[in-house]
Design a protein around this motif. Structure first.
Motif, PDB file in Angstrom:
ATOM      1  N   PRO A  42       0.800  -1.233   0.000  1.00 39.28           N
ATOM      2  CA  PRO A  42       0.000   0.000   0.000  1.00 39.28           C
ATOM      3  C   PRO A  42       0.832   1.282   0.000  1.00 39.28           C
ATOM      4  O   PRO A  42       0.529   2.210  -0.742  1.00 39.28           O
ATOM      5  N   LEU A  45       2.527   1.644  -3.377  1.00 35.33           N
ATOM      6  CA  LEU A  45       1.528   1.963  -4.397  1.00 35.33           C
ATOM      7  C   LEU A  45       1.144   3.431  -4.329  1.00 35.33           C
ATOM      8  O   LEU A  45       1.057   4.109  -5.368  1.00 35.33           O
ATOM      9  N   ASP A 107      -9.740  -5.763  -7.870  1.00 31.03           N
ATOM     10  CA  ASP A 107      -8.356  -5.685  -7.410  1.00 31.03           C
ATOM     11  C   ASP A 107      -8.027  -4.238  -7.030  1.00 31.03           C
ATOM     12  O   ASP A 107      -7.433  -3.971  -5.973  1.00 31.03           O
ATOM     13  N   ARG A 111      -7.047  -2.730  -3.314  1.00 28.51           N
ATOM     14  CA  ARG A 111      -5.808  -1.973  -3.091  1.00 28.51           C
ATOM     15  C   ARG A 111      -6.117  -0.587  -2.527  1.00 28.51           C
ATOM     16  O   ARG A 111      -5.374  -0.074  -1.678  1.00 28.51           O
ATOM     17  N   ALA A 207      -0.283  -1.120  -9.616  1.00 31.17           N
ATOM     18  CA  ALA A 207       0.256  -2.053  -8.627  1.00 31.17           C
ATOM     19  C   ALA A 207       0.897  -3.265  -9.300  1.00 31.17           C
ATOM     20  O   ALA A 207       1.938  -3.762  -8.856  1.00 31.17           O
TER      21      ALA A 207
END
Length: 441
Positions: A42, A45, A107, A111, A207
């Motif tokens: 995280p 990202l 997804d 995220r 990501a």
């Protein structure tokens, strides 16, 4: 039927369209392509999203990293929402994305939840086909947090972020006054990220392939239509001239365009040399918005196009702000009279007054869109406006009364995922019924 055109200059791994946009992607195919990976955490990202400058694809082009941080820093137990309610009539990208690549969206939602610390999520939509696709994907690959699909009725204002929160909380899908914004107080009173599904898809792509982060951030899905050419859903880099898109996709002699669905208003032929890029378009007085562009043919009357769009907006008003009800009706009535050749000599002045005075006075952007249509018509096509005030337009006389459904495009319907033995399920793109405007039979 809306065709899907694969980009020629972009590698499929870095695109939202992917390598097989005519087929619904299952979890195995998505994982094989790098999805649901764990290499990018995280914090990393968020740094990539900050560096790439990824902007939201719902219409406002707000920086995605800033929005994520705002929800994270608000504290409490945040909520994340994938917003797939596509209110602009000329756009098909979000519904296609939920139908064809639901795992890419889910997804991205997971995220975003990891970045913000969210404890639950929602997928918000109005398309039953998309809803079935998302539910199947959730069953196939359960996410790391509880995710619920919430369906609503299709409407122009239903995808506005406060309308999304209101509907998820059990109320009507109607906007509310701001502040507070959802990132401050949203679903159930918790800080809430309401993010467009294409934005979440690009978060997931970033990501999976951080080295492609800049290309992911600087390409966008667009729905192109108008001038008699078949509608097209494709993906293009920022900076692509509008004129190049018109030439490539069947409108080489376009006389202008209706931009951003309805929110960007009308632009003339000279503006087609502008690059498809949010800041450049905003500086020119228009907007990319949701990425829907309707080109005007060389013999198409821009006054009729404006009247069509304003009629749609007036029909779609939530009717909870008096100024919006009267303002959109006034703009639609004046443009309709202008197209019909029955406008009075003061019509242009009234349109100018509304274009200057109405923006910002409603609870959502619908009134702004109506006012923007009026102002953009006066700026981009003063000659046709003057001509309509002098005598009826032969082209408009041959056109049916304004009907916003003519602005709508069908959603490409992907085939089902392949059977386990690898044989594809035979199915082709088909039209789906388009929703009627409010008040129409």
């Amino acid at each position: 039927m809306t065709a899907i055109r694969l980009p020629t200059a972009l590698p499929p791994p870095g695109t939202v369209l992917g390598a097989a946009p005519h087929r619904t992607e299952d979890s195995a195919a998505y994982r094989d392509g790098g999805g649901y990976g764990t290499a990018t955490g995280p914090r990393e990202l968020l740094a990539h999203l900050t560096a790439s400058g990824l902007r939201g694809r719902g219409g406002a082009a707000f920086p995605a990293a800033v929005k994520l941080r705002s929800v994270r820093d608000a504290g409490g137990s945040p909520v994340v929402v994938a917003n797939g309610e596509e209110g602009e009539p000329g756009s098909a990208k979000d519904r296609w994305l939920l139908r064809a690549r639901p795992h890419l969206v889910l997804d991205g939602l997971a995220r975003a939840a990891a970045v913000t610390g969210a404890v639950r999520g929602y997928v918000y939509l109005s398309d039953p086909v998309a809803g079935a696709s998302v539910r199947a994907a959730l069953a196939e690959h359960p996410p790391p947090l509880p995710v619920e699909v919430v369906e609503t009725g299709h409407a122009y204002v239903a995808g506005e972020e406060t309308a999304v929160v209101r509907r998820i909380d059990g109320g009507p899908a109607l906007p509310t006054a701001k502040p507070p914004r959802p990132y401050e107080r949203g679903v159930g009173g918790a800080p809430t990220l309401v993010s467009n599904v294409e934005t979440l898809a690009r978060i997931a792509l970033t990501a999976a392939r951080p080295r492609l982060r800049d290309a992911v951030a600087r390409t966008t899905l667009v729905t192109l239509s108008g001038a008699g050419a078949p509608p097209v859903l494709t993906e293009v880099p920022y900076g692509t001239p509008l004129r190049a898109l018109a030439r490539r996709y069947g409108t080489p002699d376009a006389a202008g365009a209706l931009m951003g669905g309805l929110f960007g208003g009308l632009v003339g032929a000279g503006a087609l040399d502008l690059p498809l890029e949010p800041d450049a378009l905003a500086a020119a007085g228009t907007a990319l918005g949701c990425g829907a562009v309707r080109f005007l043919g060389p013999r198409e009357c821009p006054v009729a196009a404006a009247a069509d769009a304003a009629a749609h907006l007036a029909a779609e008003s939530a009717r909870q702000c008096g100024v919006c009800v009267t303002g959109t009706a006034a703009v639609a009535g004046a443009l309709g009279a202008l197209a019909a050749g029955t406008a009075g000599p003061d019509t242009a002045q009234s349109l100018l007054r509304w274009a200057r005075g109405l923006p910002g006075r409603g609870a959502c952007g619908l009134l702004d869109a109506a006012a923007g249509l009026a102002g953009s018509l006066l700026r981009a096509f003063p000659g046709p406006v003057r001509a309509h005030l002098t005598a009826p337009c032969p082209g408009c006389a041959q056109t049916a009364p304004p009907d916003g459904r003519r602005l709508a495009v069908a959603v490409p319907e992907p085939a089902a995922a392949p059977h386990a033995d690898g044989a594809p399920v035979p199915a082709g793109p088909t039209d789906i019924p388009l929703p009627l405007l409010k008040g129409t039979p």
